[in-house]
Motif scaffolding. Structure first.
Motif, PDB file in Angstrom:
ATOM      1  N   PRO A  25     -14.612  23.505  20.878  1.00 14.98           N
ATOM      2  CA  PRO A  25     -13.589  24.098  20.010  1.00 14.98           C
ATOM      3  C   PRO A  25     -12.925  23.031  19.147  1.00 14.98           C
ATOM      4  CG  PRO A  25     -12.628  23.613  22.142  1.00 14.98           C
ATOM      5  CD  PRO A  25     -14.078  23.175  22.219  1.00 14.98           C
ATOM      6  N   PRO A  26     -12.224  23.462  18.089  1.00 14.22           N
ATOM      7  CA  PRO A  26     -11.388  22.505  17.358  1.00 14.22           C
ATOM      8  C   PRO A  26     -10.229  22.071  18.249  1.00 14.22           C
ATOM      9  CG  PRO A  26     -11.013  24.741  16.566  1.00 14.22           C
ATOM     10  CD  PRO A  26     -12.126  24.823  17.565  1.00 14.22           C
ATOM     11  N   HIS A  27      -9.819  20.815  18.130  1.00  9.22           N
ATOM     12  CA  HIS A  27      -8.782  20.317  19.028  1.00  9.22           C
ATOM     13  C   HIS A  27      -7.958  19.224  18.345  1.00  9.22           C
ATOM     14  CE1 HIS A  27     -11.324  16.804  19.591  1.00  9.22           C
ATOM     15  NE2 HIS A  27     -12.325  17.596  19.926  1.00  9.22           N
ATOM     16  N   ALA A  28      -6.974  18.724  19.091  1.00  7.56           N
ATOM     17  CA  ALA A  28      -6.048  17.741  18.528  1.00  7.56           C
ATOM     18  C   ALA A  28      -6.749  16.452  18.117  1.00  7.56           C
ATOM     19  CB  ALA A  28      -4.939  17.439  19.532  1.00  7.56           C
ATOM     20  N   GLY A  29      -7.900  16.128  18.728  1.00 11.05           N
ATOM     21  CA  GLY A  29      -8.652  14.943  18.326  1.00 11.05           C
ATOM     22  C   GLY A  29      -9.182  15.074  16.900  1.00 11.05           C
ATOM     23  N   HIS A  30      -9.683  16.265  16.540  1.00  8.71           N
ATOM     24  CA  HIS A  30     -10.117  16.495  15.155  1.00  8.71           C
ATOM     25  C   HIS A  30      -8.937  16.338  14.198  1.00  8.71           C
ATOM     26  CE1 HIS A  30     -13.296  19.268  17.096  1.00  8.71           C
ATOM     27  NE2 HIS A  30     -13.939  18.209  16.631  1.00  8.71           N
ATOM     28  N   LEU A  31      -7.804  16.883  14.605  1.00  7.45           N
ATOM     29  CA  LEU A  31      -6.615  16.821  13.761  1.00  7.45           C
ATOM     30  C   LEU A  31      -6.163  15.366  13.583  1.00  7.45           C
ATOM     31  CD1 LEU A  31      -4.797  18.739  12.238  1.00  7.45           C
ATOM     32  CD2 LEU A  31      -3.400  18.988  14.303  1.00  7.45           C
ATOM     33  N   HIS A  32      -6.260  14.596  14.648  1.00  8.39           N
ATOM     34  CA  HIS A  32      -5.860  13.189  14.594  1.00  8.39           C
ATOM     35  C   HIS A  32      -6.745  12.415  13.609  1.00  8.39           C
ATOM     36  CE1 HIS A  32      -4.395   9.306  15.967  1.00  8.39           C
ATOM     37  NE2 HIS A  32      -5.637   8.923  16.155  1.00  8.39           N
ATOM     38  N   ILE A  33      -8.052  12.588  13.714  1.00  8.57           N
ATOM     39  CA  ILE A  33      -8.985  11.921  12.796  1.00  8.57           C
ATOM     40  C   ILE A  33      -8.677  12.328  11.355  1.00  8.57           C
ATOM     41  CG2 ILE A  33     -11.378  12.106  11.975  1.00  8.57           C
ATOM     42  CD1 ILE A  33     -12.361  11.568  14.679  1.00  8.57           C
ATOM     43  N   ALA A  69     -11.081  30.521  12.947  1.00  8.55           N
ATOM     44  CA  ALA A  69      -9.748  31.037  13.257  1.00  8.55           C
ATOM     45  C   ALA A  69      -8.990  30.069  14.163  1.00  8.55           C
ATOM     46  CB  ALA A  69      -9.861  32.417  13.912  1.00  8.55           C
ATOM     47  N   ALA A  70      -9.681  29.492  15.152  1.00 10.00           N
ATOM     48  CA  ALA A  70      -9.035  28.544  16.059  1.00 10.00           C
ATOM     49  C   ALA A  70      -8.582  27.298  15.304  1.00 10.00           C
ATOM     50  CB  ALA A  70      -9.991  28.167  17.187  1.00 10.00           C
ATOM     51  N   GLY A  71      -9.416  26.835  14.370  1.00  6.33           N
ATOM     52  CA  GLY A  71      -9.043  25.670  13.570  1.00  6.33           C
ATOM     53  C   GLY A  71      -7.820  25.943  12.713  1.00  6.33           C
TER      54      GLY A  71
END
Length: 203
Positions: A25-33, A69-71
């Motif tokens: 799933p999309p997660h805070a690590g993707h957001l951080h990058i 949607a999750a992203g």
């Protein structure tokens, strides 16, 4: 056409980072990058290219609609757009996706974004040399892969085109091939680790 399959808006001269992946799933690590990329590479926008499926992964991801949607639920920053652009364009391979985006927006300055863990295996990507020839590449350090990334086959073969880290803010304005590896505060999160914590979904 359903709005989520539409292509994002872009203006000539904008510096737009492209972060591809299954986001499963999309997660805070993707957001951080993504936040680090906006900051370090001087980007106006980052588009998440949520892939219909990853050719390197043995079993399929969750449904595309659910991952998009999750992203979108995860993101509060208007500079970050979660897209189904690959499904809309009908592309599965990164080289084809970049070519199609450049055909749609010839005056946009695209930068391909990846974690250093992806640079380690970049030479396994389909037509990876074409990708490097099309767009500058911004590589963001990920835990446990910085040294392997710097000594990876792709990094060594593209060594003549590596840009010093202090030039990272100007990456979008550079002619490809050009790439830079930036060190940033790191997040240990990964989608594969999150999936491993779930009940088995396939296989």
């Amino acid at each position: 056409m359903h709005h989520r399959w539409g292509l994002p808006a872009a203006l000539p001269g904008q510096r737009i980072g492209l972060l591809g992946g299954s986001f499963d799933p999309p997660h805070a690590g993707h957001l951080h990058i993504t936040r680090m990329a906006l900051q370090r590479f001087g980007l106006d926008r980052v588009w998440w290219l949520v892939s219909p499926g990853n050719p390197l992964k043995p079993c399929g991801p969750a449904p595309l609609d659910a991952r998009i949607a999750a992203g979108r639920r995860l993101i509060q920053d208007p500079r970050i757009l979660v897209t189904g652009a690959e499904a809309r364009l009908g592309t599965r391979r990164t080289a084809d996706t970049i070519a199609a985006l450049q055909a749609h927006w010839p005056a946009v300055r695209f930068v391909w974004l990846m974690g250093s863990d992806n640079l380690v295996q970049f030479d396994r990507w389909d037509r990876w040399r074409e990708i490097a020839a099309r767009v500058p590449i911004g590589v963001i350090a990920r835990p446990g892969s910085r040294t392997r990334a710097r000594t990876s086959r792709a990094a060594l073969m593209l060594a003549a085109h590596r840009v010093p880290e202090h030039c990272a803010p100007r990456l979008a304005d550079m002619a490809a091939p050009a790439w830079v590896l930036v060190n940033v505060p790191m997040s240990p999160l990964s989608s594969s680790a999150i999936r491993r914590a779930r009940p088995a979904a396939c296989g």
